[in-house]
Design an enzyme around this catalytic site. Structure first.
Site, mmCIF file in Angstrom:
data_model
loop_
_atom_site.group_PDB
_atom_site.id
_atom_site.type_symbol
_atom_site.label_atom_id
_atom_site.label_comp_id
_atom_site.label_asym_id
_atom_site.label_seq_id
_atom_site.Cartn_x
_atom_site.Cartn_y
_atom_site.Cartn_z
ATOM 1 N N ASP A 1 -11.668 1.622 3.722
ATOM 2 C CA ASP A 1 -11.819 0.174 3.531
ATOM 3 C C ASP A 1 -13.280 -0.220 3.372
ATOM 4 O O ASP A 1 -13.590 -1.350 2.993
ATOM 5 C CB ASP A 1 -11.212 -0.573 4.731
ATOM 6 C CG ASP A 1 -10.075 -1.503 4.321
ATOM 7 O OD1 ASP A 1 -9.779 -1.572 3.107
ATOM 8 O OD2 ASP A 1 -9.482 -2.153 5.199
ATOM 9 N N GLN B 1 -4.930 -2.249 9.605
ATOM 10 C CA GLN B 1 -4.552 -3.493 8.945
ATOM 11 C C GLN B 1 -5.001 -4.699 9.775
ATOM 12 O O GLN B 1 -4.681 -4.810 10.941
ATOM 13 C CB GLN B 1 -3.032 -3.542 8.722
ATOM 14 C CG GLN B 1 -2.550 -4.773 7.988
ATOM 15 C CD GLN B 1 -3.078 -4.849 6.565
ATOM 16 O OE1 GLN B 1 -3.083 -3.879 5.826
ATOM 17 N NE2 GLN B 1 -3.549 -6.036 6.173
ATOM 18 N N LYS C 1 0.836 -1.210 0.000
ATOM 19 C CA LYS C 1 0.000 0.000 0.000
ATOM 20 C C LYS C 1 0.866 1.253 0.000
ATOM 21 O O LYS C 1 0.538 2.238 -0.674
ATOM 22 C CB LYS C 1 -0.936 -0.024 1.211
ATOM 23 C CG LYS C 1 -2.037 -1.086 1.082
ATOM 24 C CD LYS C 1 -2.679 -1.447 2.405
ATOM 25 C CE LYS C 1 -3.630 -2.619 2.226
ATOM 26 N NZ LYS C 1 -4.095 -3.204 3.500
#
Length: 284
Positions: A119, A96, A52
């Site tokens: 997300d 994460q 990322k």
């Protein structure tokens, strides 16, 4: 049979985003910023975060990783998330996953400001998807839909779609997105009887079961579009949930693993962050 290369599509989308960020930089305005919270030293998580970071850098987007010790308390994690919520320079927040077992993942996700939840996992954004309202869409399902767009599958009226898998991350949201495009959608999973027979009736087959090379040509209708979301390591090699060579005998389009859905997932994360940036700038 044609192959839908997600990496090629992602490169095109990222080139467009890079141009937009170059324009923002030329205007002297602040740049979009994605903040990632990484807890512990899980090798897979570290690798995903590194990917990322690299993707952000490739389009000129700012990226900040907050690394926390694996023994961090829930309160300390919550405090970090709240500080990012309040930071006007931060456009997107990603925690994460997975988190260490002593931490509450659901509580952490619910604490993220829905307008920074790039997300698309906050219950408010999930509810927006369910009711077909504007909101952030989970990155992998959004990537799947972009891949379908790339081959002209936009209005799915009259098409039957079968989604193999019912996870909150992929199966459920992609089923809703397909339904919003007017497809007739069936979700099958590990408890579904005659799963192969049902799958073989699909015009569009989305496979996200988490079982390596489970789906073969017997699952596939002649001329179907097959998107393989699975990613598994077998004998040191990355493979999908589909047996590619077998499925390719009958599909009109099929996505590969690697170079398929994976690159699109990261691309959609960047796209969501850029959208969040524009939303925040307009609201300032």
């Amino acid at each position: 049979m044609e192959i839908i290369y997600g990496n090629t599509l992602a490169d095109r989308i990222k080139a467009d985003m890079k141009q937009k960020i170059d324009d923002i930089r030329a205007e002297g305005a602040r740049l979009p910023l994605l903040s990632v919270v990484l807890v512990g030293n899980d090798p897979a998580s570290i690798s995903y975060v590194r990917g990322k970071e690299k993707a952000c850098s490739s389009i000129g987007m700012l990226q900040r990783t907050i690394r926390l010790d694996e023994n961090v308390s829930q309160k300390e994690l919550n405090d970090v998330i709240m500080s990012l919520n309040l930071d006007s320079e931060v456009d997107g927040i990603l925690v994460q996953m997975p988190l260490p077992s002593h931490l509450d993942e659901t509580a952490a996700l619910e604490l993220i400001d829905p307008q920074k939840d790039v997300d698309g996992l906050h219950p408010m954004n999930a509810g927006c998807l369910l009711t077909n309202r504007p909101g952030f869409i989970p990155c992998t399902p959004q990537g799947v839909m972009a891949m379908l767009d790339s081959i002209g599958c936009k209005d799915l009226s009259g098409k039957r779609a079968v989604v193999c898998g019912r996870s909150n991350l992929v199966g459920k949201p992609v089923a809703l997105l397909l339904q919003n495009r007017n497809a007739t959608v069936t979700i099958v999973h590990s408890k579904t009887p005659d799963i192969e027979k049902i799958a073989s009736q699909a015009d569009i087959l989305i496979v996200a079961m988490g079982v390596a090379q489970m789906v073969n040509e017997n699952w596939v209708k002649e001329g179907a579009v097959v998107i393989d979301v699975g990613i598994n390591r077998v004998n040191g090699k990355l493979v999908g949930d589909c047996d590619f060579e077998s499925v390719a005998k009958k599909a009109s389009y099929v996505s590969p693993v690697p170079k398929g859905v994976g690159p699109m997932t990261v691309c959609m994360l960047l796209s969501n962050t850029l959208d969040a940036y524009h939303m925040h700038v307009q609201g300032e």
